[in-house]
Structure formats: structure tokens, C-alpha cells
Design an enzyme around this catalytic site. Structure first.
Site, PDB file in Angstrom:
ATOM      1  N   GLY A 147     -12.727  -1.372   0.771  1.00 41.63           N
ATOM      2  CA  GLY A 147     -12.472  -0.322  -0.240  1.00 41.63           C
ATOM      3  C   GLY A 147     -13.116   1.086   0.051  1.00 41.63           C
ATOM      4  N   GLU A 165     -13.951  -6.562   4.392  1.00 49.70           N
ATOM      5  CA  GLU A 165     -12.286  -6.637   4.653  1.00 49.70           C
ATOM      6  C   GLU A 165     -11.715  -5.171   4.533  1.00 49.70           C
ATOM      7  OE1 GLU A 165     -11.982 -11.066   2.415  1.00 49.70           O
ATOM      8  OE2 GLU A 165     -11.611  -9.248   1.337  1.00 49.70           O
ATOM      9  N   PRO A 166     -12.481  -4.429   5.557  1.00 56.84           N
ATOM     10  CA  PRO A 166     -11.834  -2.951   5.687  1.00 56.84           C
ATOM     11  C   PRO A 166     -10.351  -2.982   5.967  1.00 56.84           C
ATOM     12  CG  PRO A 166     -13.238  -3.295   7.254  1.00 56.84           C
ATOM     13  CD  PRO A 166     -13.373  -4.495   6.432  1.00 56.84           C
ATOM     14  N   GLY A 167      -9.634  -1.957   5.300  1.00 54.65           N
ATOM     15  CA  GLY A 167      -8.397  -1.653   5.819  1.00 54.65           C
ATOM     16  C   GLY A 167      -8.012  -0.308   6.015  1.00 54.65           C
ATOM     17  N   ARG A 168      -8.069   0.813   4.904  1.00 54.73           N
ATOM     18  CA  ARG A 168      -7.906   2.027   5.109  1.00 54.73           C
ATOM     19  C   ARG A 168      -8.793   2.530   5.996  1.00 54.73           C
ATOM     20  NH1 ARG A 168      -5.964   4.787   0.474  1.00 54.73           N
ATOM     21  NH2 ARG A 168      -6.285   2.888  -0.724  1.00 54.73           N
ATOM     22  N   TYR A 225       0.574   7.585  -6.127  1.00 57.70           N
ATOM     23  CA  TYR A 225      -0.847   7.657  -6.667  1.00 57.70           C
ATOM     24  C   TYR A 225      -1.235   9.167  -6.819  1.00 57.70           C
ATOM     25  CZ  TYR A 225      -1.058   2.999  -4.459  1.00 57.70           C
ATOM     26  OH  TYR A 225      -0.772   1.690  -4.451  1.00 57.70           O
ATOM     27  N   CYS A 280      16.820  11.875  -3.666  1.00 57.88           N
ATOM     28  CA  CYS A 280      17.412  12.633  -4.949  1.00 57.88           C
ATOM     29  C   CYS A 280      16.277  12.198  -5.999  1.00 57.88           C
ATOM     30  CB  CYS A 280      18.638  11.973  -5.438  1.00 57.88           C
ATOM     31  SG  CYS A 280      19.752  12.913  -4.145  1.00 57.88           S
ATOM     32  N   GLU A 281      15.047  12.647  -5.950  1.00 56.44           N
ATOM     33  CA  GLU A 281      14.038  12.439  -6.906  1.00 56.44           C
ATOM     34  C   GLU A 281      13.019  13.639  -6.972  1.00 56.44           C
ATOM     35  OE1 GLU A 281      13.239   9.538  -8.930  1.00 56.44           O
ATOM     36  OE2 GLU A 281      14.545   8.143  -8.179  1.00 56.44           O
ATOM     37  N   TYR A 294      -1.284   2.442   4.184  1.00 58.39           N
ATOM     38  CA  TYR A 294      -0.431   2.363   3.304  1.00 58.39           C
ATOM     39  C   TYR A 294       0.776   3.391   3.266  1.00 58.39           C
ATOM     40  CZ  TYR A 294      -4.247  -0.327   1.476  1.00 58.39           C
ATOM     41  OH  TYR A 294      -5.177  -1.111   1.264  1.00 58.39           O
TER      42      TYR A 294
END
Length: 421
Positions: A239, A275-278, A318, A346-347, A375
Site C-alpha cells: 500500500g 506485499e508491495p505492488g504499486r 479513481y 465514446c464516453e 494498474y
């Protein structure tokens, strides 16, 4: 620090000009730096030096097998949240004893797969999951090593969609109920209690929430040991945040995070898992896109790119922001021009930034989204029937496509039309 720098007026990924990759694979695409990935992994190793520890990369942030193998060769374990991620880790050469299985909705089939293939531990999230795992392991004549994820009711002070440690979140069991659930676990067949798990959220930019959670875990460790449990591992989750834009304050360093871990739980004699990811993958990747059109609107100009929300959904999902920079370095002192930077989907939500100041650009120019390694590709889709974009890995002056762009024919051929049509 990353390894995406301007050199001779051109943005490079390590020693490879980004424009050279664009010419070879087309746009948009993701590009990752091996040196940055390994440097960031090494920062955590340094931070936990002196503690028995295991660093399990959070695969949900970036799960390409080439990335997994690169990290595994340096000793990384893997944190998985699905059978697909488990199988990817095994295919990349990660042994089962270095894989931790997290997630609130593990199925019995997933449990069997992990028990058959080898697993370091299951991070159990609920009593029903605990009982199901006991039944599966017992039927196989196996023993499932577990931690139980406790919810410490700590506000991570992050985006609501990625906060996981408050009482209203779906994750873990209330910490006040932990002793009761651990007692049940100890009595169940096929279950071996090995430790405690906690994870309070993603993209944390302050250490105080970690400290509050880890002190609660330390107290719980003492209580569970007094109840007779052999608590020998503490899975402290991940995190730790990264800076996404030039205006962000710098989050805490891994070294400070490691010092906090040593200060709060280092006296317990437990092996520490994180458990690092980012923080490992985020700043190790760019998404590179090309300007299709520059459109003059009412009181604003739109920079329309060939990359879209289906390629990088974080801004739409986000309200996230990424630094967006030209691949050709602007001249010093050039005037910055505000653009709304958008994609072709188309958004209205297909908007990466509003009023983003950039040097003047023109149709055909390349731009790069920084800090897109986490991500990004893993959350991409084929919305609007747009092909998934390539992933490229760079090492020194070499680059390789590690996931190719599918052709339109390959996309369409995946559909099956019933005989009656």
C-alpha cells in the site's frame, strides 16, 4: 527515481529512445524499465535488512510473466488474488512456497489448485472461507498453512475505492473477533495457523495509518501467543504510495517504512512479509500515445490521443492524475498551453486531464503518461472493440514486446456465432 529521462532531446526508456519503440510497435503501448523495477524491489530489501523477511510482489498491479520472472530471479515472492494470477506466477517460474494467496472470494477450485501446486500460505478473510478451506484440505489429505486477515478499523486516508482497513470495508475479520476465529481455526482439521495478515489500503502517502494498524497487530500477536497459537509470520500487506504528478507531495520512503516495521513489530521475532505492488511497478512504466487531433472548443483546446480509457482507466475510475509529457523535449522557457487531454472512446469519462499545461504539440507527436506501470495494462479492456495495447520491456539498450497487440481478426475470431444464426 526512474529510468525514463530525456537524452539528446528525446525521452528514453533506459538506453532506448521511446520514439524508436513507437516506430517498431505502433501506438499506444506500455513500456517498462527493468532497472527501475529491480531498483524499487531492492529498496524494500534494504529497508527490511536485519529482519527475517519475504517480499511478495502484488501481482494485481502488473502481472505480465516477463515482469514476474524478472522479479522472481531477484528473490521476490508473489501475492496472488485469483487462480489466474496463481497460474501466471507458476508459469513464470515462481515456486509455490513463495506464493501467498489473498482475496475475499477464493473458491474451492482455487483452493485445490493452490494446495496441489504448492502455496506459502492462504490469507483467510472470513469464517466461511476458513471452513471451506478446511474441508478442501482435509478431503485432499493436505494441510493448508494460513494467516487470518484482520481488519483493524484504521483509516488509511486514501481514495475510498482503495481503502481496505476500515470496519465498513469487505476485507478481513474485525480485529476484536480475532481470538475467537483463531480458536476455531486451531480446532479445524487440515488447517495450520502460521501468522496474522493485515492490509489497510493502497496508495498511502502517510506512515501514521500503517503505524496504528501494526501496533494493533503487535498487541494481537501477544494475545494469540498467550492463547497457545504459534504466530511466527506477520503479513503486513502493501500500500505504500508513489508520486503521480509533479504537484504531489513525496510519499514516505521504503527506508522509513522499514524503520516503522522494525519499531512496531520487530521485537516479536516473527518473519515479516510485505506485499508491495504499486511502489515497485508504478514508476517503472510509461504509457505512450500519439496525438490524433488538436480540436478547438469553446474556451478550451482538446488534445485527442489514440490512447483511451480502456487502455488506462485510472483517471476515469479513481479521478487519478498522471504526469503527461511530450516525448520530444521542449525547449527551455517555452510557453505552456492548457489542454483537455482526451481519448477517442465514446464516453465523456474518457478524459485523462483537464486544463493540463503542456508545451505546444501538433498532430502526430508522441506523449508519455508517467507512473503508468501499476494498474494500467492489468485493468485494460477491449471496450469499443479497441485491441489491448502492447507491453514492452526494456533492459539497457534492448527492448522486447512481452505482450503483442492482437489483430482485429484475432479479436473478432474469439466470438462464436450459434448455428441457428
Amino acid at each position: 527515481m526512474d529510468h525514463f529521462l530525456y537524452r539528446d532531446g528525446v525521452l528514453h526508456a533506459e538506453d532506448v529512445p521511446v520514439a524508436e519503440i513507437a516506430a517498431a510497435v505502433g501506438t499506444p503501448f506500455y513500456v517498462y524499465s527493468s532497472a527501475t523495477l529491480l531498483r524499487h524491489f531492492g529498496l524494500f530489501e534494504e529497508a527490511l535488512d536485519g529482519l527475517e523477511h519475504t517480499i511478495c510482489f502484488a501481482m494485481k498491479s502488473l502481472s505480465n510473466q516477463a515482469i514476474l520472472r524478472l522479479l522472481a530471479q531477484r528473490g521476490a515472492g508473489m501475492d496472488v488474488v485469483s487462480e489466474g494470477e496463481y497460474r501466471r506466477a507458476k508459469a513464470a517460474g515462481v515456486p509455490g512456497e513463495r506464493i501467498v494467496f489473498s482475496g475475499v472470494g477464493k473458491t474451492r477450485a482455487e483452493m485445490r489448485t493452490a494446495l496441489e501446486g504448492g502455496i506459502r500460505q492462504f490469507n483467510v478473510e472470513s469464517e466461511p472461507e476458513l471452513r471451506a478451506l478446511s474441508e478442501v484440505a482435509s478431503a485432499m489429505g493436505a494441510v493448508a498453512p494460513i494467516t487470518i486477515r484482520v481488519n483493524p478499523d484504521v483509516d488509511a486516508k486514501t481514495h475510498a475505492k482503495i481503502a481496505t482497513g476500515k470496519s465498513e470495508n469487505k476485507f478481513g475479520i474485525p480485529i476484536a473477533k480475532a481470538r475467537e476465529v483463531y480458536a476455531e481455526a486451531a480446532a479445524l482439521p487440515g488447517i495450520e495457523v502460521v501468522g496474522i495478515d493485515v492490509h489497510i489500503g493502497s496508495q498511502l502517502t502517510q506512515l501514521e495509518p500503517f503505524e496504528a494498524a501494526y501496533r494493533k497487530v503487535a498487541d494481537l500477536t501477544e494475545a494469540l501467543r498467550s492463547d497457545g497459537h504459534d504466530i511466527r509470520r506477520l503479513d503486513l500487506g502493501g500500500g505504500l504510495g508513489i508520486p503521480y504528478t509533479r504537484s504531489n507531495e513525496a510519499p514516505p520512503l521504503p527506508l522509513d517504512y522499514g524503520a516503522l516495521i522494525k519499531r512496531t513489530v520487530g521485537h516479536l521475532g516473527c518473519e515479516v512479509e510485505i506485499e508491495p505492488g504499486r511502489l515497485i511497478s508504478g514508476n517503472a512504466g510509461l504509457m505512450v500515445s500519439r496525438v490524433i487531433y488538436i480540436k478547438e472548443g469553446e474556451g478550451r483546446n482538446f488534445l485527442i490521443l489514440d490512447g483511451a480509457m480502456n487502455d488506462l482507466i485510472r483517471p476515469a475510475m479513481y479521478e487519478a492524475h498522471h504526469d503527461i509529457v511530450p516525448v520530444i523535449e521542449p525547449e527551455t522557457g517555452v510557453e505552456q498551453v492548457p489542454f483537455d487531454i482526451v481519448g477517442p472512446v465514446c464516453e465523456t469519462g474518457d478524459t485523462f486531464a483537464k486544463g493540463w499545461h503542456m508545451p505546444p504539440v501538433k498532430e502526430g507527436d508522441l506523449v508519455a503518461f508517467r507512473s503508468a506501470g501499476a494498474y494500467g495494462a492489468v485493468m485494460a479492456s477491449e471496450y469499443n472493440s479497441r485491441p489491448l495495447i502492447p507491453e514492452v520491456l526494456v533492459q539497457d539498450d534492448q527492448f522486447a514486446v512481452i505482450r503483442p497487440r492482437p489483430t482485429f481478426d484475432e479479436m473478432i475470431a474469439r466470438d462464436t456465432i450459434p448455428e441457428w444464426l
